[in-house]
Design a protein around this motif. Structure first.
Motif, PDB file in Angstrom:
ATOM      1  N   ILE A 304       0.853  -1.192   0.000  1.00  0.00           N
ATOM      2  CA  ILE A 304       0.000   0.000   0.000  1.00  0.00           C
ATOM      3  C   ILE A 304       0.888   1.242   0.000  1.00  0.00           C
ATOM      4  O   ILE A 304       1.771   1.371   0.858  1.00  0.00           O
ATOM      5  CB  ILE A 304      -0.904   0.009   1.260  1.00  0.00           C
ATOM      6  N   PHE A 305       0.690   2.099  -0.985  1.00  0.00           N
ATOM      7  CA  PHE A 305       1.350   3.411  -0.987  1.00  0.00           C
ATOM      8  C   PHE A 305       0.289   4.392  -0.524  1.00  0.00           C
ATOM      9  O   PHE A 305      -0.625   4.737  -1.292  1.00  0.00           O
ATOM     10  CB  PHE A 305       1.838   3.777  -2.398  1.00  0.00           C
ATOM     11  N   LYS A 306       0.393   4.809   0.726  1.00  0.00           N
ATOM     12  CA  LYS A 306      -0.674   5.638   1.293  1.00  0.00           C
ATOM     13  C   LYS A 306      -0.885   6.920   0.490  1.00  0.00           C
ATOM     14  O   LYS A 306       0.086   7.542   0.040  1.00  0.00           O
ATOM     15  CB  LYS A 306      -0.332   6.015   2.738  1.00  0.00           C
ATOM     16  N   GLY A 307      -2.158   7.286   0.325  1.00  0.00           N
ATOM     17  CA  GLY A 307      -2.492   8.570  -0.304  1.00  0.00           C
ATOM     18  C   GLY A 307      -2.594   8.525  -1.820  1.00  0.00           C
ATOM     19  O   GLY A 307      -2.886   9.544  -2.447  1.00  0.00           O
ATOM     20  N   VAL A 308      -2.335   7.365  -2.442  1.00  0.00           N
ATOM     21  CA  VAL A 308      -2.527   7.291  -3.899  1.00  0.00           C
ATOM     22  C   VAL A 308      -3.401   6.088  -4.234  1.00  0.00           C
ATOM     23  O   VAL A 308      -3.343   5.059  -3.558  1.00  0.00           O
ATOM     24  CB  VAL A 308      -1.187   7.191  -4.686  1.00  0.00           C
ATOM     25  N   GLU A 309      -4.204   6.232  -5.272  1.00  0.00           N
ATOM     26  CA  GLU A 309      -5.065   5.129  -5.708  1.00  0.00           C
ATOM     27  C   GLU A 309      -4.210   4.058  -6.377  1.00  0.00           C
ATOM     28  O   GLU A 309      -3.374   4.378  -7.251  1.00  0.00           O
ATOM     29  CB  GLU A 309      -6.086   5.643  -6.735  1.00  0.00           C
ATOM     30  N   GLY A 310      -4.458   2.803  -6.004  1.00  0.00           N
ATOM     31  CA  GLY A 310      -3.735   1.698  -6.637  1.00  0.00           C
ATOM     32  C   GLY A 310      -3.890   1.718  -8.152  1.00  0.00           C
ATOM     33  O   GLY A 310      -2.926   1.523  -8.897  1.00  0.00           O
ATOM     34  N   GLU A 311      -5.107   2.009  -8.599  1.00  0.00           N
ATOM     35  CA  GLU A 311      -5.384   2.020 -10.055  1.00  0.00           C
ATOM     36  C   GLU A 311      -4.524   3.058 -10.772  1.00  0.00           C
ATOM     37  O   GLU A 311      -4.068   2.826 -11.891  1.00  0.00           O
ATOM     38  CB  GLU A 311      -6.856   2.364 -10.314  1.00  0.00           C
ATOM     39  N   ALA A 312      -4.325   4.207 -10.099  1.00  0.00           N
ATOM     40  CA  ALA A 312      -3.534   5.276 -10.723  1.00  0.00           C
ATOM     41  C   ALA A 312      -2.075   4.834 -10.854  1.00  0.00           C
ATOM     42  O   ALA A 312      -1.428   5.071 -11.887  1.00  0.00           O
ATOM     43  CB  ALA A 312      -3.637   6.556  -9.892  1.00  0.00           C
ATOM     44  N   VAL A 313      -1.568   4.178  -9.817  1.00  0.00           N
ATOM     45  CA  VAL A 313      -0.180   3.690  -9.882  1.00  0.00           C
ATOM     46  C   VAL A 313      -0.059   2.674 -11.013  1.00  0.00           C
ATOM     47  O   VAL A 313       0.858   2.734 -11.834  1.00  0.00           O
ATOM     48  CB  VAL A 313       0.252   3.053  -8.534  1.00  0.00           C
ATOM     49  N   LEU A 314      -1.025   1.761 -11.061  1.00  0.00           N
ATOM     50  CA  LEU A 314      -1.001   0.721 -12.106  1.00  0.00           C
ATOM     51  C   LEU A 314      -0.972   1.325 -13.497  1.00  0.00           C
ATOM     52  O   LEU A 314      -0.267   0.846 -14.379  1.00  0.00           O
ATOM     53  CB  LEU A 314      -2.270  -0.125 -12.018  1.00  0.00           C
ATOM     54  N   TRP A 315      -1.770   2.364 -13.662  1.00  0.00           N
ATOM     55  CA  TRP A 315      -1.868   3.007 -14.970  1.00  0.00           C
ATOM     56  C   TRP A 315      -0.511   3.573 -15.387  1.00  0.00           C
ATOM     57  O   TRP A 315      -0.041   3.360 -16.500  1.00  0.00           O
ATOM     58  CB  TRP A 315      -2.947   4.100 -14.924  1.00  0.00           C
ATOM     59  N   ASP A 316       0.121   4.287 -14.447  1.00  0.00           N
ATOM     60  CA  ASP A 316       1.440   4.875 -14.746  1.00  0.00           C
ATOM     61  C   ASP A 316       2.466   3.778 -15.023  1.00  0.00           C
ATOM     62  O   ASP A 316       3.278   3.904 -15.935  1.00  0.00           O
ATOM     63  CB  ASP A 316       1.921   5.728 -13.563  1.00  0.00           C
ATOM     64  N   LEU A 317       2.423   2.708 -14.240  1.00  0.00           N
ATOM     65  CA  LEU A 317       3.378   1.607 -14.448  1.00  0.00           C
ATOM     66  C   LEU A 317       3.157   0.982 -15.814  1.00  0.00           C
ATOM     67  O   LEU A 317       4.103   0.666 -16.538  1.00  0.00           O
ATOM     68  CB  LEU A 317       3.236   0.538 -13.355  1.00  0.00           C
ATOM     69  N   ASN A 318       1.904   0.830 -16.171  1.00  0.00           N
ATOM     70  CA  ASN A 318       1.563   0.237 -17.471  1.00  0.00           C
ATOM     71  C   ASN A 318       2.148   1.074 -18.605  1.00  0.00           C
ATOM     72  O   ASN A 318       2.678   0.550 -19.574  1.00  0.00           O
ATOM     73  CB  ASN A 318       0.039   0.120 -17.587  1.00  0.00           C
ATOM     74  N   GLU A 319       2.060   2.400 -18.442  1.00  0.00           N
ATOM     75  CA  GLU A 319       2.624   3.298 -19.455  1.00  0.00           C
ATOM     76  C   GLU A 319       4.128   3.089 -19.602  1.00  0.00           C
ATOM     77  O   GLU A 319       4.697   3.306 -20.657  1.00  0.00           O
ATOM     78  CB  GLU A 319       2.369   4.768 -19.058  1.00  0.00           C
ATOM     79  N   GLU A 320       4.761   2.662 -18.512  1.00  0.00           N
ATOM     80  CA  GLU A 320       6.217   2.424 -18.528  1.00  0.00           C
ATOM     81  C   GLU A 320       6.530   0.960 -18.864  1.00  0.00           C
ATOM     82  O   GLU A 320       7.673   0.516 -18.718  1.00  0.00           O
ATOM     83  CB  GLU A 320       6.816   2.760 -17.151  1.00  0.00           C
ATOM     84  N   THR A 378       6.840   7.279  -9.776  1.00  0.00           N
ATOM     85  CA  THR A 378       5.378   7.296  -9.919  1.00  0.00           C
ATOM     86  C   THR A 378       4.702   7.701  -8.611  1.00  0.00           C
ATOM     87  O   THR A 378       3.812   8.566  -8.589  1.00  0.00           O
ATOM     88  CB  THR A 378       4.881   5.884 -10.331  1.00  0.00           C
ATOM     89  N   VAL A 379       5.137   7.079  -7.513  1.00  0.00           N
ATOM     90  CA  VAL A 379       4.505   7.387  -6.226  1.00  0.00           C
ATOM     91  C   VAL A 379       4.766   8.848  -5.859  1.00  0.00           C
ATOM     92  O   VAL A 379       3.858   9.559  -5.400  1.00  0.00           O
ATOM     93  CB  VAL A 379       4.987   6.398  -5.125  1.00  0.00           C
ATOM     94  N   ARG A 380       5.981   9.313  -6.106  1.00  0.00           N
ATOM     95  CA  ARG A 380       6.309  10.720  -5.789  1.00  0.00           C
ATOM     96  C   ARG A 380       5.402  11.660  -6.597  1.00  0.00           C
ATOM     97  O   ARG A 380       4.815  12.600  -6.072  1.00  0.00           O
ATOM     98  CB  ARG A 380       7.785  10.994  -6.115  1.00  0.00           C
ATOM     99  N   ARG A 381       5.272  11.370  -7.879  1.00  0.00           N
ATOM    100  CA  ARG A 381       4.464  12.236  -8.749  1.00  0.00           C
ATOM    101  C   ARG A 381       2.987  12.234  -8.304  1.00  0.00           C
ATOM    102  O   ARG A 381       2.369  13.279  -8.139  1.00  0.00           O
ATOM    103  CB  ARG A 381       4.556  11.757 -10.203  1.00  0.00           C
ATOM    104  N   LEU A 382       2.455  11.032  -8.064  1.00  0.00           N
ATOM    105  CA  LEU A 382       1.022  10.949  -7.718  1.00  0.00           C
ATOM    106  C   LEU A 382       0.749  11.577  -6.350  1.00  0.00           C
ATOM    107  O   LEU A 382      -0.284  12.208  -6.144  1.00  0.00           O
ATOM    108  CB  LEU A 382       0.545   9.491  -7.762  1.00  0.00           C
ATOM    109  N   ARG A 383       1.685  11.406  -5.439  1.00  0.00           N
ATOM    110  CA  ARG A 383       1.478  12.022  -4.121  1.00  0.00           C
ATOM    111  C   ARG A 383       1.535  13.554  -4.223  1.00  0.00           C
ATOM    112  O   ARG A 383       0.829  14.257  -3.490  1.00  0.00           O
ATOM    113  CB  ARG A 383       2.527  11.518  -3.133  1.00  0.00           C
ATOM    114  N   SER A 384       2.350  14.058  -5.136  1.00  0.00           N
ATOM    115  CA  SER A 384       2.470  15.520  -5.247  1.00  0.00           C
ATOM    116  C   SER A 384       1.158  16.149  -5.736  1.00  0.00           C
ATOM    117  O   SER A 384       0.910  17.326  -5.510  1.00  0.00           O
ATOM    118  CB  SER A 384       3.635  15.892  -6.173  1.00  0.00           C
ATOM    119  N   ILE A 385       0.313  15.371  -6.395  1.00  0.00           N
ATOM    120  CA  ILE A 385      -0.966  15.930  -6.876  1.00  0.00           C
ATOM    121  C   ILE A 385      -2.158  15.354  -6.089  1.00  0.00           C
ATOM    122  O   ILE A 385      -3.310  15.590  -6.441  1.00  0.00           O
ATOM    123  CB  ILE A 385      -1.165  15.665  -8.398  1.00  0.00           C
TER     124      ILE A 385
END
Ligand code: PLP
Length: 390
Positions: A304-320, A378-385
């Motif tokens: 669990i990366f607190k404060g970010v949606e799992g789906e959002a992380v997955l999406w960014d990872l998929n792009e990479e 990814t986690v840094r970017r998503l947490r910043s927004i």
């Protein structure tokens, strides 16, 4: 240019091993005879069944007198056991209850929902906060009316391992049938029926480098179960339908390589998974690794990366080019929070942030390094927004 792809979703399915592909090929080309046929075409394929069976029996240490039905998948095996016990013990008998846990795969849950509509009493036992069933919880639940206990060997989302040997021994002592869905444990851990306390065991080949469409159901000698598929005399009359020869050969080969592959899982794969987790814990704040305090399969990391949606992380990872999952493959794509993590008493705001990474013996250290790099960014970017991460 497409980024190099990294596959970290091996609990959903695995790549077919080269040795397995090799073993299947003759049955997709020249050895196409039906093994039940009397002519030479039939005989030529028939001889290969015994060899595949040898490896399949050996991997779980089954005895010659036990039955192993080769079927299509874990879902089929689980349905065969649950519906079979309903027909043999519950429908016309005085036992009316099946006990299971609240973290089982949908192939258990939905089948039990159906059986409950037919009058079966289903008891869903809670797991503890580490994600496994405690023996005392089960001991207190078993009664005279219990026909079957069904507990998964390892969980698909967290990799947490249930104390299966102890659970099986308890059921045996109480005279209750015991089934384990070993789909996520096979070839990752030593899985054995040697104790004679396990009555039914099910699994799916595609979770350990066989193709999709083949699985197996072990039934201890002396126990009768009706077929799910009535038909010909194949599988000793326990499952009708022309033998799936490519699948049988593939499962045999996957079981053969799993005998030595388990060591690779317990050393190479576990070392990579541990390195992955250590790096994340050291380099990213506010992280929880689910089930970390419990025995787990060596390849699975649910995080669990607190404060970010799992789906959002997955999406960014998929792009990479990195493939992971929010939970089970069957649940991804829908909005439900993970019932497995909820059963471990995690609140929805955390379960929504969970991601499952699952490795295999083909995962390399370089892939893990690159995945870590992308995850940190990814986690840094998503947490910043994120509005919910302070
Ligand atoms: C624990 C468990 N049981 C059963 C299954 C069902 O396997 P299959 O989809 O191959 O039937 C799965 C698949 O994810 C699983 O993880």
């Amino acid at each position: 240019m497409e980024k190099p792809r990294i596959y970290l979703d091996n609990n959903a399915t695995t790549v077919v091993a080269p040795e397995v592909k090799e073993a299947m090929l003759p049955f997709l080309t020249e050895l196409y005879g039906n093994p039940s046929s009397l002519h030479r075409y039939g005989a030529e394929t028939r001889v290969h069944i015994a060899e595949a069976y040898d490896h399949i029996y050996r991997l779980i240490e089954a005895r010659d007198e036990d039955s192993i039905i080769i079927n299509s998948c874990g879902t089929e095996g689980n349905n065969t056991v649950l519906q079979g016990v309903y027909h043999t013990l519950i429908r016309n008998g005085n036992k009316r209850e099946i006990i299971t846990t609240n973290i089982e795969h949908p192939s258990i849950n939905t089948c039990l929902t159906h059986l409950a509509e037919l009058g079966v009493e289903v008891k869903y036992l809670p797991v503890n906060k580490d994600g496994y069933l405690e023996l005392e919880t089960l001991a207190a639940a078993i009664s005279d009316k219990t026909a079957l206990v069904s507990v998964m060997w390892a969980n698909n989302e967290t990799g947490v391992i249930n104390p299966i040997e102890e659970i099986a021994a308890l059921c045996h002592k109480k005279g209750v049938l015991f089934h384990t869905d070993a789909t996520q444990a096979m070839a990752k851990l030593p899985v054995s029926v040697k104790s004679r306390n396990i009555d039914f065991l099910t699994y799916s080949g595609h979770k350990f480098h066989a193709p999709k469409g083949v699985g197996a159901l072990y039934i201890k000698a002396g126990i009768k179960l009706p077929p799910l598929l009535y038909g010909g005399e194949q599988m000793g009359g326990l499952r009708g339908g022309t033998h799936n020869m490519p699948g049988i050969a593939a499962l045999g080969a996957a079981c053969k390589i799993a005998v030595s592959g388990i060591q690779i899982e317990l050393t190479h794969v576990k070392a990579l998974r541990d390195r992955f987790e250590t790096d994340i814990l050291e380099s990213i704040p506010d992280v929880i690794i689910n089930g970390k305090g419990a025995p787990r399969t060596p390849n699975t990391c649910n995080i669990i990366f607190k404060g970010v949606e799992g789906e959002a992380v997955l999406w960014d990872l998929n792009e990479e080019g990195i493939a992971a999952s929010t939970g089970s493959a069957c649940a991804s794509g829908d909005e439900r929070a993970s019932y497995v993590l909820s059963a471990m008493k995690l609140p929805p705001e955390l379960t929504h942030s969970a991601i499952r990474f699952s490795l295999s013996r083909y995962t390399t250290a370089q892939e893990i390094e690159r995945a870590l790099d992308v995850i940190r960014k990814t986690v840094r970017r998503l947490r910043s927004i994120s509005t919910s991460y302070k």
